[in-house]
Write a protein that holds these residues in place. Sequence first.
Motif, PDB file in Angstrom:
ATOM      1  N   PHE A 133      -5.858  14.953   3.072  1.00 56.74           N
ATOM      2  CA  PHE A 133      -6.545  15.839   3.608  1.00 56.74           C
ATOM      3  C   PHE A 133      -6.100  16.276   4.821  1.00 56.74           C
ATOM      4  CE2 PHE A 133     -10.101  17.998   5.081  1.00 56.74           C
ATOM      5  CZ  PHE A 133     -10.795  18.708   4.001  1.00 56.74           C
ATOM      6  N   ILE A 134      -5.802  15.613   5.873  1.00 58.39           N
ATOM      7  CA  ILE A 134      -5.203  15.953   7.320  1.00 58.39           C
ATOM      8  C   ILE A 134      -3.858  16.544   6.959  1.00 58.39           C
ATOM      9  CG2 ILE A 134      -4.446  15.090   9.185  1.00 58.39           C
ATOM     10  CD1 ILE A 134      -6.318  12.710   8.836  1.00 58.39           C
ATOM     11  N   LYS A 135      -2.885  16.255   6.103  1.00 59.80           N
ATOM     12  CA  LYS A 135      -1.680  16.780   5.756  1.00 59.80           C
ATOM     13  C   LYS A 135      -1.969  18.228   5.237  1.00 59.80           C
ATOM     14  CE  LYS A 135       2.714  16.456   3.723  1.00 59.80           C
ATOM     15  NZ  LYS A 135       2.962  17.949   3.580  1.00 59.80           N
ATOM     16  N   ALA A 136      -3.082  18.472   4.434  1.00 59.70           N
ATOM     17  CA  ALA A 136      -3.346  19.642   3.835  1.00 59.70           C
ATOM     18  C   ALA A 136      -3.794  20.562   4.997  1.00 59.70           C
ATOM     19  CB  ALA A 136      -4.545  19.583   2.788  1.00 59.70           C
ATOM     20  N   GLY A 137      -4.263  20.011   5.951  1.00 59.00           N
ATOM     21  CA  GLY A 137      -4.934  20.987   6.984  1.00 59.00           C
ATOM     22  C   GLY A 137      -3.655  21.331   7.750  1.00 59.00           C
ATOM     23  N   VAL A 138      -2.517  20.494   8.157  1.00 59.73           N
ATOM     24  CA  VAL A 138      -1.529  20.735   8.808  1.00 59.73           C
ATOM     25  C   VAL A 138      -0.550  21.846   8.060  1.00 59.73           C
ATOM     26  CG1 VAL A 138       0.669  19.857   9.763  1.00 59.73           C
ATOM     27  CG2 VAL A 138      -1.443  18.496  10.324  1.00 59.73           C
ATOM     28  N   LYS A 179     -16.035  22.581   3.276  1.00 61.66           N
ATOM     29  CA  LYS A 179     -16.635  22.408   4.458  1.00 61.66           C
ATOM     30  C   LYS A 179     -16.983  20.822   4.875  1.00 61.66           C
ATOM     31  CE  LYS A 179     -20.284  23.670   7.863  1.00 61.66           C
ATOM     32  NZ  LYS A 179     -19.939  22.644   8.603  1.00 61.66           N
ATOM     33  N   GLN A 180     -17.709  20.352   3.975  1.00 66.39           N
ATOM     34  CA  GLN A 180     -18.224  18.970   4.275  1.00 66.39           C
ATOM     35  C   GLN A 180     -17.056  18.141   4.241  1.00 66.39           C
ATOM     36  OE1 GLN A 180     -21.290  18.538   5.386  1.00 66.39           O
ATOM     37  NE2 GLN A 180     -21.734  20.763   4.953  1.00 66.39           N
ATOM     38  N   MET A 181     -16.105  18.171   3.723  1.00 65.52           N
ATOM     39  CA  MET A 181     -14.916  17.241   3.435  1.00 65.52           C
ATOM     40  C   MET A 181     -14.249  17.345   4.865  1.00 65.52           C
ATOM     41  SD  MET A 181     -13.980  15.112   1.240  1.00 65.52           S
ATOM     42  CE  MET A 181     -12.320  14.866   1.471  1.00 65.52           C
ATOM     43  N   HIS A 182     -14.087  18.687   5.456  1.00 63.46           N
ATOM     44  CA  HIS A 182     -13.501  18.586   6.917  1.00 63.46           C
ATOM     45  C   HIS A 182     -14.322  17.665   7.731  1.00 63.46           C
ATOM     46  CE1 HIS A 182     -10.504  21.758   6.625  1.00 63.46           C
ATOM     47  NE2 HIS A 182     -11.090  22.511   5.568  1.00 63.46           N
ATOM     48  N   ASP A 183     -15.640  17.891   7.906  1.00 60.97           N
ATOM     49  CA  ASP A 183     -16.698  17.263   8.684  1.00 60.97           C
ATOM     50  C   ASP A 183     -16.553  15.674   8.341  1.00 60.97           C
ATOM     51  OD1 ASP A 183     -17.409  19.464   9.517  1.00 60.97           O
ATOM     52  OD2 ASP A 183     -19.440  19.666   8.530  1.00 60.97           O
ATOM     53  N   TYR A 184     -16.409  15.295   6.995  1.00 57.33           N
ATOM     54  CA  TYR A 184     -16.375  14.050   6.529  1.00 57.33           C
ATOM     55  C   TYR A 184     -15.273  13.337   7.139  1.00 57.33           C
ATOM     56  CZ  TYR A 184     -15.806   9.666   3.789  1.00 57.33           C
ATOM     57  OH  TYR A 184     -15.716   8.565   3.170  1.00 57.33           O
TER      58      TYR A 184
END
Length: 149
Positions: A43-48, A129-134
């Motif tokens: 998930f972090i990599k997907a954001g990058v 949105k909740q996954m980003h927060d989680y």
Amino acid sequence: RAPGWQMAAWRVFAVAAVLAAAMCASEAASVVDHHTVKMHTAFIKAGVDDDYSHWSVAFERADRDGDGKISVGEVGSVFSEHYNHYHAEKPRGEATEAHFVQDAADFTAMVGQLGWGKDTVMTEEEFMKQMHDYVELKRKERGDLYKIA
């Protein structure tokens, strides 16, 4: 000066204390399952990379009735679908919802603070949105663990 037996007793006590601390530290470190670490780092990599497409695929697969929504109680399915889709090119064995029970419980507890229950329905946009927060919450809790992974 203390008698020899007292010094020996203190040494045994000190060694036992160090061993107990090491055992506690290793047990705490092992609480985070590798499926969890892989999911969060993906998930972090997907954001990058600014590419959440594999999360969209996972959400669609978890949406069994095809209405574009899942309940909070179904997030474990999104997590396992994501793992299996994300690792399809380099198979590691298929994941099931059982691999993500703790993540699903933690996610549910987090959104519970918003007044959401297991039956609360969410769209992919709301889920993301909740996954980003989680993931951010877990990153703060776990410190540098995700940098190492």
